[in-house]
Motif scaffolding. Structure first.
Motif, PDB file in Angstrom:
ATOM      1  N   ALA A  24       0.832  -1.184   0.101  1.00  0.00           N
ATOM      2  CA  ALA A  24       0.025  -0.076  -0.047  1.00  0.00           C
ATOM      3  C   ALA A  24       0.900   1.245  -0.012  1.00  0.00           C
ATOM      4  O   ALA A  24       0.900   2.028   1.033  1.00  0.00           O
ATOM      5  CB  ALA A  24      -0.961  -0.021   1.130  1.00  0.00           C
ATOM      6  N   ALA A  30      -4.103   1.245  -0.778  1.00  0.00           N
ATOM      7  CA  ALA A  30      -4.704   0.806   0.454  1.00  0.00           C
ATOM      8  C   ALA A  30      -6.131   0.522   0.509  1.00  0.00           C
ATOM      9  O   ALA A  30      -6.616  -0.325   1.017  1.00  0.00           O
ATOM     10  CB  ALA A  30      -4.239   1.826   1.854  1.00  0.00           C
ATOM     11  N   LEU A  34      -8.311  -2.829   1.022  1.00  0.00           N
ATOM     12  CA  LEU A  34      -9.232  -3.082   2.168  1.00  0.00           C
ATOM     13  C   LEU A  34     -10.651  -3.264   1.502  1.00  0.00           C
ATOM     14  O   LEU A  34     -11.407  -4.149   1.980  1.00  0.00           O
ATOM     15  CB  LEU A  34      -9.104  -1.883   3.051  1.00  0.00           C
ATOM     16  CG  LEU A  34     -10.244  -1.786   4.389  1.00  0.00           C
ATOM     17  CD1 LEU A  34      -9.677  -3.032   5.032  1.00  0.00           C
ATOM     18  CD2 LEU A  34      -9.859  -0.613   5.148  1.00  0.00           C
ATOM     19  N   LEU A  46      -2.065  -5.710   5.108  1.00  0.00           N
ATOM     20  CA  LEU A  46      -1.970  -4.358   4.410  1.00  0.00           C
ATOM     21  C   LEU A  46      -0.247  -4.356   4.662  1.00  0.00           C
ATOM     22  O   LEU A  46      -0.002  -4.098   5.830  1.00  0.00           O
ATOM     23  CB  LEU A  46      -2.590  -3.207   4.920  1.00  0.00           C
ATOM     24  CG  LEU A  46      -3.965  -2.935   4.950  1.00  0.00           C
ATOM     25  CD1 LEU A  46      -4.667  -2.105   5.359  1.00  0.00           C
ATOM     26  CD2 LEU A  46      -3.900  -2.554   3.054  1.00  0.00           C
ATOM     27  N   LEU A  65      -2.351   3.296   7.885  1.00  0.00           N
ATOM     28  CA  LEU A  65      -2.578   1.825   7.693  1.00  0.00           C
ATOM     29  C   LEU A  65      -3.167   1.169   8.863  1.00  0.00           C
ATOM     30  O   LEU A  65      -4.195   0.215   8.883  1.00  0.00           O
ATOM     31  CB  LEU A  65      -1.523   1.060   7.090  1.00  0.00           C
ATOM     32  CG  LEU A  65      -0.887   1.315   5.752  1.00  0.00           C
ATOM     33  CD1 LEU A  65       0.433   0.522   5.356  1.00  0.00           C
ATOM     34  CD2 LEU A  65      -1.963   1.254   4.461  1.00  0.00           C
TER      35      LEU A  65
END
Length: 287
Positions: A24, A30, A34, A46, A65
């Motif tokens: 990410a 990211a 997700l 992640l 994150l």
């Protein structure tokens, strides 16, 4: 829900599946990872790769994150990938990462063990999982070199670069790591030729170490290859290059066919394409 790598991989072991570890380096990547995991109700890792510090420094992306993981509707591990220094690993743990990878694989065996044990001692005292790597590296990549544009080419002397099962058994016993990144034929980046995966070796490493195996360079394989690696003990698959490529191709199409172009629209297009690519990967890993 933020969980450790060990917890994530224990669930994968019981269910005989692999958890996708998606890099990410941007907010869009990211979110793509997700959202893909949440839509499929799948666990996720992640990851922030040290090599991406030039794109997005750890001190900026790391807290984001961690916060995303805490608020996620699925179990999420936040992982430092290919950490080369103890200082960076400390930083990641201080930020709230629940997993770190120490990559000392370029060092001789005993020195590799020494560096890994140092990290394990520090991380375990803070309930953080540790992944380490064993295998001969070129430019710190498993099984092959990575060019500037990310394209990888497998080396020919396989016996000299693949992880030795007996050495792996000793390495895990001495270090007490939670997961082992093993070299058995995959490489980072975009494949320039069909990979030669040594499944027998992989199974020997898994059976001998008793630990979850991590597959680096997990992009670009055939679906049956993923299934076979999972059945042989792979529980974490690092996957990024082909998702990033899908995002770039979508942006290219958008730019070439749009009269008015705005940057925020480009990021949205890229995120959507990466999410679709990640969803397909998750479906295969969890099957």
């Amino acid at each position: 829900m933020l969980i450790t790598l060990r917890e994530n991989l224990e669930m994968a072991e019981k269910g005989n599946y692999a958890v996708g570890a998606f890099n990410a380096p941007t907010i869009e990547s990211a979110r793509a990872a997700l959202e893909a995991a949440e839509d499929l109700k799948a666990p996720l890792i992640l990851a922030h790769a040290e090599v991406h510090n030039e794109i997005m420094p750890l001190q900026f992306i790391g807290p984001i994150l961690v916060e995303m993981a805490k608020n996620a509707r699925v179990p999420v591990t936040v992982h430092l990938d290919h950490g080369s220094s103890f200082k960076l690993i400390e930083q990641a743990i201080d930020i709230g990462f629940t997993s770190v990878m120490i990559d000392a694989s370029h060092l001789p065996f005993e020195e590799n063990v020494k560096e890994v044990k140092k990290v394990v001692t520090y991380a375990k005292a803070r309930n953080v999982s540790v992944e380490a790597e064993l295998g001969v590296m070129t430019d710190s990549k498993i099984g092959g070199g990575e060019s500037y544009d990310g394209a990888s080419k497998e080396r020919e002397d396989n016996d000299g670069i693949y992880t030795d099962p007996e050495t792996a058994k000793a390495f895990v016993a001495e270090t007490a790591i939670d997961a082992l990144a093993a070299a058995f034929g995959t490489v980072h980046g975009i494949y320039l030729e069909e990979p030669k995966l040594d499944f027998d070796r992989l199974e020997q490493i898994y059976q001998g170490t008793g630990k979850p195996i991590v597959m680096h360079g997990g992009s670009g394989l055939r679906e049956e290859d993923y299934t076979q690696t999972i059945n042989a003990g792979v529980r974490k698959i690092n996957y990024y290059s082909y998702a990033a490529k899908a995002g770039a191709e979508a942006v290219k199409q958008y730019v070439n066919h749009s009269k008015h172009i705005f940057y925020h629209d480009i990021t949205t297009v890229a995120k959507k394409a990466m999410k679709q690519n990640y969803q397909r990967a998750i479906e295969i890993f969890m099957n």
